[in-house]
Design a protein around this motif. Structure first.
Motif, PDB file in Angstrom:
ATOM      1  N   GLU A   1       0.822  -1.224   0.000  1.00 49.42           N
ATOM      2  CA  GLU A   1       0.000   0.000   0.000  1.00 49.42           C
ATOM      3  C   GLU A   1       0.856   1.274   0.000  1.00 49.42           C
ATOM      4  OE1 GLU A   1      -0.104  -1.689   4.281  1.00 49.42           O
ATOM      5  OE2 GLU A   1      -0.280  -2.470   2.236  1.00 49.42           O
ATOM      6  N   GLN A   2       2.160   1.129   0.250  1.00 48.77           N
ATOM      7  CA  GLN A   2       3.053   2.291   0.241  1.00 48.77           C
ATOM      8  C   GLN A   2       3.662   2.531  -1.146  1.00 48.77           C
ATOM      9  OE1 GLN A   2       5.691   0.536   3.231  1.00 48.77           O
ATOM     10  NE2 GLN A   2       5.138   2.187   4.642  1.00 48.77           N
ATOM     11  N   PHE A   3       3.630   1.523  -2.019  1.00 45.12           N
ATOM     12  CA  PHE A   3       4.291   1.611  -3.313  1.00 45.12           C
ATOM     13  C   PHE A   3       3.646   2.685  -4.185  1.00 45.12           C
ATOM     14  CE2 PHE A   3       5.267  -3.256  -3.119  1.00 45.12           C
ATOM     15  CZ  PHE A   3       6.161  -3.028  -2.085  1.00 45.12           C
ATOM     16  N   PRO A   4       4.418   3.252  -5.134  1.00 41.54           N
ATOM     17  CA  PRO A   4       3.860   4.244  -6.061  1.00 41.54           C
ATOM     18  C   PRO A   4       2.675   3.664  -6.838  1.00 41.54           C
ATOM     19  CG  PRO A   4       6.241   4.097  -6.295  1.00 41.54           C
ATOM     20  CD  PRO A   4       5.832   2.991  -5.378  1.00 41.54           C
ATOM     21  N   GLU A   5       1.724   4.516  -7.141  1.00 43.28           N
ATOM     22  CA  GLU A   5       0.511   4.060  -7.835  1.00 43.28           C
ATOM     23  C   GLU A   5       0.362   4.683  -9.214  1.00 43.28           C
ATOM     24  OE1 GLU A   5      -2.835   4.679  -5.274  1.00 43.28           O
ATOM     25  OE2 GLU A   5      -2.117   3.238  -3.790  1.00 43.28           O
ATOM     26  N   ASP A   6       1.455   5.203  -9.780  1.00 45.90           N
ATOM     27  CA  ASP A   6       1.337   5.870 -11.079  1.00 45.90           C
ATOM     28  C   ASP A   6       1.434   4.919 -12.270  1.00 45.90           C
ATOM     29  OD1 ASP A   6       4.042   5.318 -10.881  1.00 45.90           O
ATOM     30  OD2 ASP A   6       4.637   7.412 -10.628  1.00 45.90           O
TER      31      ASP A   6
ATOM     32  N   TYR B   1       6.654  -8.825  -3.503  1.00 41.33           N
ATOM     33  CA  TYR B   1       6.813  -7.783  -4.521  1.00 41.33           C
ATOM     34  C   TYR B   1       7.010  -8.422  -5.900  1.00 41.33           C
ATOM     35  CZ  TYR B   1       8.910  -4.238  -7.457  1.00 41.33           C
ATOM     36  OH  TYR B   1       9.176  -3.417  -8.524  1.00 41.33           O
ATOM     37  N   PHE B   2       7.930  -9.375  -6.004  1.00 41.50           N
ATOM     38  CA  PHE B   2       8.215  -9.996  -7.295  1.00 41.50           C
ATOM     39  C   PHE B   2       6.983 -10.683  -7.887  1.00 41.50           C
ATOM     40  CE2 PHE B   2      13.071 -10.798  -6.623  1.00 41.50           C
ATOM     41  CZ  PHE B   2      13.319  -9.469  -6.914  1.00 41.50           C
ATOM     42  N   MET B   3       6.225 -11.343  -7.040  1.00 37.60           N
ATOM     43  CA  MET B   3       5.114 -12.144  -7.558  1.00 37.60           C
ATOM     44  C   MET B   3       3.821 -11.353  -7.740  1.00 37.60           C
ATOM     45  SD  MET B   3       5.888 -15.680  -5.612  1.00 37.60           S
ATOM     46  CE  MET B   3       4.409 -16.439  -6.215  1.00 37.60           C
ATOM     47  N   GLY B   4       3.682 -10.236  -7.029  1.00 41.52           N
ATOM     48  CA  GLY B   4       2.402  -9.556  -7.069  1.00 41.52           C
ATOM     49  C   GLY B   4       2.385  -8.218  -7.766  1.00 41.52           C
ATOM     50  N   ARG B   5       3.520  -7.753  -8.232  1.00 42.06           N
ATOM     51  CA  ARG B   5       3.598  -6.398  -8.767  1.00 42.06           C
ATOM     52  C   ARG B   5       3.421  -6.390 -10.281  1.00 42.06           C
ATOM     53  NH1 ARG B   5       2.532  -1.434  -6.950  1.00 42.06           N
ATOM     54  NH2 ARG B   5       3.981   0.123  -7.720  1.00 42.06           N
TER      55      ARG B   5
END
Length: 193
Positions: A16-21, A99-103
């Motif tokens: 939820e902290q990762f960039p959303e652009d 991160y690797f599997m869900g991004r």
């Protein structure tokens, strides 16, 4: 890519902290002290944007660098460093795996190895993990300036054999000191955006 504009967006541990652009992301993975920060700094033309530490195991979160408003480099914690507790290493492992599997924005993982040495068991496990989950991988063999040019092919062959690399996966030599491999790395990354 000519880099004029780079911003360190932040260091995060939760999705939820990762960039959303929605910009494409390229994760940088490798053992502690392999030269990830030096690679980032050379690629973005900065001396110290990514902090180079004399103490391995410093990166403990996912560090997001936005480049030219077009993509992100995501520096992930280095693996294989013994002075970090098993609990901490396990927590990093879970965070990185998630991160690797869900991004969705992740376009490829740049796996950084040291050309002077055979890849470690941890490097092999990382490569196997990425291949198992069909995550594109670009292997960069750093510190090429530390060995004679005439030995590069032999060392590249060793990297390919030890990692049991698939033919189509790119592998190239890189030197943060000399800028060697810089254009090749950008071409590989831009081709996946």
């Amino acid at each position: 890519m000519k880099v004029h504009n780079v911003e360190m967006i932040g260091s995060f541990v939760r999705e939820e902290q990762f960039p959303e652009d929605g910009l494409p992301e390229f994760a940088l993975a490798g053992r502690s002290n392999v030269g990830k920060s030096s690679f980032i700094n050379r690629m973005i033309g900065r001396k110290a944007m990514a902090r180079i530490s004399s103490k391995p195991g410093k990166t403990q979160q996912l560090n997001f660098y936005r480049i030219e408003e077009q993509l992100y480099f995501v520096d992930v914690p280095g693996y294989g460093y013994a002075k970090v507790s098993k609990t901490e290493r396990a927590a990093w492992g879970k965070m990185i795996e998630k991160y690797f599997m869900g991004r969705e924005q992740l376009r490829a993982v740049v796996l950084i190895v040291d050309i002077r040495h055979n890849p470690t068991n941890d490097d092999q496990m990382m490569y196997d993990f990425l291949k198992h989950y069909n995550i594109p991988v670009i292997v960069v063999a750093t510190k090429a300036d530390k060995i004679p040019k005439g030995k590069w092919d032999k060392h590249k062959k060793n990297v390919r054999e030890v990692l049991e690399m698939e033919k189509e996966d790119p592998l190239f030599v890189f030197s943060s000191e000399k800028g060697l491999g810089f254009e090749q790395a950008w071409a590989e990354i831009e081709g996946r955006m």
